[in-house]
Structures are given as C-alpha cells and as structure tokens.
Design an enzyme around this catalytic site. Structure first.
Site, PDB file in Angstrom:
ATOM      1  N   PRO A   1       0.327  -7.093   2.383  1.00  0.00           N
ATOM      2  CA  PRO A   1      -0.715  -8.260   2.840  1.00  0.00           C
ATOM      3  C   PRO A   1      -1.922  -8.449   2.044  1.00  0.00           C
ATOM      4  O   PRO A   1      -2.542  -7.383   1.784  1.00  0.00           O
ATOM      5  CB  PRO A   1      -0.765  -7.931   4.227  1.00  0.00           C
ATOM      6  CG  PRO A   1       0.346  -6.941   4.745  1.00  0.00           C
ATOM      7  CD  PRO A   1       0.676  -6.445   3.368  1.00  0.00           C
ATOM      8  N   GLU A   2      -2.475  -9.676   1.610  1.00  0.00           N
ATOM      9  CA  GLU A   2      -3.864  -9.755   0.821  1.00  0.00           C
ATOM     10  C   GLU A   2      -4.748 -10.445   2.037  1.00  0.00           C
ATOM     11  O   GLU A   2      -4.566 -10.781   2.837  1.00  0.00           O
ATOM     12  CB  GLU A   2      -3.318 -10.586  -0.329  1.00  0.00           C
ATOM     13  CG  GLU A   2      -2.390  -9.966  -1.158  1.00  0.00           C
ATOM     14  CD  GLU A   2      -3.103  -8.735  -1.870  1.00  0.00           C
ATOM     15  OE1 GLU A   2      -4.180  -8.475  -1.708  1.00  0.00           O
ATOM     16  OE2 GLU A   2      -2.088  -8.108  -2.554  1.00  0.00           O
TER      17      GLU A   2
ATOM     18  N   HIS B   1       8.508   3.186  14.169  1.00  0.00           N
ATOM     19  CA  HIS B   1       7.516   2.916  13.159  1.00  0.00           C
ATOM     20  C   HIS B   1       6.364   1.963  13.933  1.00  0.00           C
ATOM     21  O   HIS B   1       5.233   1.877  13.449  1.00  0.00           O
ATOM     22  CB  HIS B   1       7.650   1.839  12.088  1.00  0.00           C
ATOM     23  CG  HIS B   1       8.997   2.513  11.225  1.00  0.00           C
ATOM     24  ND1 HIS B   1       8.859   3.725  10.708  1.00  0.00           N
ATOM     25  CD2 HIS B   1      10.066   1.925  10.826  1.00  0.00           C
ATOM     26  CE1 HIS B   1      10.000   4.016  10.104  1.00  0.00           C
ATOM     27  NE2 HIS B   1      10.595   2.891  10.040  1.00  0.00           N
TER      28      HIS B   1
ATOM     29  N   ARG C   1       5.991   2.323   6.282  1.00  0.00           N
ATOM     30  CA  ARG C   1       5.638   3.117   4.933  1.00  0.00           C
ATOM     31  C   ARG C   1       4.319   4.040   5.171  1.00  0.00           C
ATOM     32  O   ARG C   1       3.893   4.945   4.398  1.00  0.00           O
ATOM     33  CB  ARG C   1       5.355   2.388   3.546  1.00  0.00           C
ATOM     34  CG  ARG C   1       6.657   1.534   3.298  1.00  0.00           C
ATOM     35  CD  ARG C   1       6.590   0.805   2.045  1.00  0.00           C
ATOM     36  NE  ARG C   1       6.616   1.535   0.968  1.00  0.00           N
ATOM     37  CZ  ARG C   1       6.596   1.216  -0.656  1.00  0.00           C
ATOM     38  NH1 ARG C   1       6.437  -0.303  -0.681  1.00  0.00           N
ATOM     39  NH2 ARG C   1       6.392   1.833  -1.246  1.00  0.00           N
TER      40      ARG C   1
ATOM     41  N   ARG D   1     -17.097  -7.254 -21.275  1.00  0.00           N
ATOM     42  CA  ARG D   1     -15.990  -6.454 -20.846  1.00  0.00           C
ATOM     43  C   ARG D   1     -14.878  -6.753 -21.476  1.00  0.00           C
ATOM     44  O   ARG D   1     -14.656  -8.026 -21.758  1.00  0.00           O
ATOM     45  CB  ARG D   1     -15.795  -6.724 -19.462  1.00  0.00           C
ATOM     46  CG  ARG D   1     -17.247  -6.377 -18.478  1.00  0.00           C
ATOM     47  CD  ARG D   1     -16.788  -4.873 -18.379  1.00  0.00           C
ATOM     48  NE  ARG D   1     -15.601  -4.201 -17.584  1.00  0.00           N
ATOM     49  CZ  ARG D   1     -15.997  -4.188 -16.201  1.00  0.00           C
ATOM     50  NH1 ARG D   1     -17.219  -4.539 -15.461  1.00  0.00           N
ATOM     51  NH2 ARG D   1     -14.786  -3.706 -15.524  1.00  0.00           N
TER      52      ARG D   1
END
Length: 271
Positions: free
Chosen positions: A2-3, A90, A109, A151
């Site tokens: 998930p972002e 879980h 996880r 950079r």
C-alpha cells in the site's frame, strides 16, 4: 505494498468509526511485527481518540497522552468490524471501542508496525527523517530544484527517496514521469527548474487522482473479507511495457532500476 493514496483512503475509511471514540480493550496476538510492539500500547485503554492523521504511509491516531502509529508494511490491512467478530489467521492486533466496533490489523508478512509515541514525541526519529508531504505547498518546484542540484541520481529513484519527498511509490513515479515527459533514468541534477516544477505538478495530479479513485471504488472498510489497500486505477503506462503509448502509439519500453520496473515512452519522455 500500500502506498500513500491507499493509506490516505484507509484513513478516510476508518476515521468516521473511531474519531472521538474511547478504547475499551486492546488485544495483541503477535507482539513481534517489523518492530516489537511496545507494551505501552496497553496504557491507552480508556482513552478517547483525538484525531486520525497520516504522515507518509504512517497512520497517526492521537490521544491525550501520546500517538499510536500504525504502518501496513507490505501486506497489512485495517478493518472496522463488530467487536464480537472472531479472529482469523494473521489477525495480530484488535483495538476495541466503546461504540461496539474494533479496528483490526491483519498482516500476513508481519512487515507492518504498531508503535507508541509518548506525549507525541518522536523519540526514535521514525518520522523526523521524512521529507515533505507531496500534496502540501512545502513540496514545490523551488524545493525540488534545490534538492536536485548536482545530484547524479536517476530522477525516478530521486523522487522515490522518502527524505526528499514522501509517498511517491513505484506506480506513481512511473505515471508522474510519463505525464511530465521525463525519462525515469534522467539525472536529477541535469533537469531544469522548469521541468522539475512540471514534475511536481504532475506528482500532485497523479496522487490526487489516485486518492479520488480510491474514494469512489473502495468505500467499505467494514467487511471482514475486504481488501483495503490497492484499488482500481486508470494507469497510463505502469505494467504496460510493449503496449502502445497512449500519446503517440510507440511501443512502451521497460528498464529495471534498483530492482523495480520502469516503463516509459522513448518518444514522449526525454532526458
């Protein structure tokens, strides 16, 4: 994983159920997630939720005595369910509220996190190293151009670096760079301020659209079999290597950067 948009949609989904509600019990079945869950989380029983905010991909649930920090990791989900709902595999943490619901963290996880900031102090610096939020005025063309000076890092990795700006994950980096007409392997320091300002605008547009789509396609956080996190999105190029570019119809190219897929159009995107 998930972002930022998915986490923001999660915040919007759970907030109405827990805002101003008092915790009646906290059940921890697995104390070891990405980091050990501190025993202090038990001390917030009896306290009322003051606010539910987000910083990067962290959810911040504030109480009078401190802030509970939740992170979904790679596979975590949060659900709002009746307190009598039986646990499944879980289900690591249940937070019960006095309105008869519980906030349940399921994380196969175990890369997620449940942390406690006493008196709202980020003593371990978990949040301190994060860059500005991409949808705020602090993230602008002047800021990005200043950070990019000299950079040699590829621009895609540069904008995915959390100390530079938070929440631009792999999907959204691909989409934003395509919208801005910038190749993902362009050196950050060689891009003009004008192009970097355009990129900032595109990042904001892509993330705002993703959040809006999540708000319309992922409405229900109260079904036990639901999967909050990813939601249906109208992606332009991500995952579409070899297919025609939506702008010029040239085949989309794919390269690997830091082990992640970068899809781009060699005609529409330039260094």
């Amino acid at each position: 994983m998930p972002e930022l948009p998915e986490v923001e949609v999660c915040r919007l989904g759970i907030s109405p159920h827990i805002q101003d509600q008092t915790i009646t019990d906290i059940v921890v079945r697995q104390w070891q997630l990405r980091w050990p869950i501190p025993e202090e989380v038990k001390t917030i029983t009896g306290q009322k939720v003051v606010s539910v905010k987000r910083r990067s991909k962290y959810l911040l649930i504030a109480f009078n005595t401190g802030t509970l920090v939740l992170h979904l990791g790679m596979s975590g989900t949060l659900r709002i369910l009746p307190t009598k709902t039986q646990p499944v595999k879980h289900d690591h943490v249940d937070i019960h509220f006095d309105n008869g619901v519980m906030l349940k963290l399921n994380d196969p996880r175990r890369f997620g996190a449940v942390l406690w900031l006493p008196e709202h102090q980020d003593v371990d610096g978990i949040l301190a190293k994060l860059g500005p939020e991409p949808l705020t005025e602090a993230f602008n063309g002047d800021y990005l151009a200043d950070k990019a000076k000299n950079r040699t890092t590829a621009i895609k990795q540069f904008i995915m670096n959390n100390p530079i700006v938070v929440g631009v994950g792999n999907i959204y980096a691909n989409e934003s760079l395509f919208m801005a007409g910038i190749r993902p392997d362009a050196q950050a320091g060689k891009l003009s301020k004008k192009r970097l300002t355009l990129l900032v605008d595109c990042i904001k547009q892509v993330l705002e659209k993703a959040i809006a789509q999540g708000g319309t396609t992922l409405k229900d956080f109260t079904q036990s079999d639901g999967k909050p996190g990813y939601f249906a999105q109208e992606l332009q190029i991500y995952g579409k290597a070899g297919k025609p570019c939506p702008k010029c119809q040239s085949p989309l190219m794919e390269i690997r950067q830091s082990g992640r897929s970068s899809v781009f159009c060699k005609s529409c995107q330039k260094k």
